[in-house]
Design an enzyme around this catalytic site. Sequence first.
Site: not given
Length: 327
Positions: A117, A141
Amino acid sequence: MKKVLVTGGAGYIGSHACKALRAAGFEPVTYDNLATGWQDAVKFGPFEQGDLLDRARLDEVFATHQPVAVMHFAALSQVGESMKEPGLYWRNNVQGSLTLFEAAVAAGCLNVVFSSTCATYGDQDNVVLDEDSAQYPINAYGASKRAIEDILRDFEAAHGLRHVIFRYFNVAGADPEGEVGEFHQPETHLIPLMLDAIDGKRDALTIFGTDYATPDGTCIRDYVHVCDLVDAHVLGVNWIMDGKPSRVFNLGTGSGFSVREVIDHSRAVTNRAVPYKEGPRRPGDCTKLVSGSTRAEAELGWRPTRSTLETMITDAWRWHQTGHYDK
Ligand code: UDP
């Protein structure tokens, strides 16, 4: 038919990847614990229910299917949740991936396509984000995904586990044929929440922060269509199976849109008012995440065709009106 093990194949991106793999002549084998995925979304190949932390189950599935590669999507992926429950992210994402990679090595399956990501880059003002940019994640995350990238590099050096890492920007849209789409419960992502607010399925959308250092004060993101994104994954499987070197690719369009601009486009596409209110910042959000790389186009031959904001919202709106899954 060559099989690809797709972890998270019952989820939003994984289910679209299974469709693309099937169209490219692979058999996608979904491995999913159904914590956030939907069995209804598994339409393009066999389903094996299991958890990433369950090594014995993973060994069994590798032995049964003997996949030529692993496409690893299964993960918790909400920035906000990761700030409140970081332990969940380190256990599920990092320990789960470690268990998966150990099982893959033991089974002799040495090709991995991994979904990482842009959240691994963090908030870097005025920096062009390409694959060589430093990674300073500001939420758990992003930190968990960066750690998994590190595991892959160590596993290649020690065990020959070769990989393509895709760092996604913001994924949106749905299969234009309506077979699969985005369906999270609870939903936390901007575009589906906005569409829910438009047709009264939920209260007004809250804009998370209007005091960012951007032209209109709201966060800027680079949105990429899920179908374009999964096309890159098929190119990635072929890349790694052709024996090309492990590589990192950003997947974004290079165009950034603020939350207010996404609201304006949604109003134009749906021809309906977007009920919204302004609220405080969401902890963990970066000001601006826009890809500054064309490596995927140049090296993989990736050609996004549906990644205009208008097409993404049109496809998401169609799915929103017609599609859902049942447990
Ligand atoms: N966002 C928002 N309201 C919402 C959900 C998201 O203003 O109810 C904003 C969020 O702060 C971010 C952008 O929309 O700037 C995209 O958020 P999303 O959760 O869709 O993806 P993320 O960028 O966190 O991966």
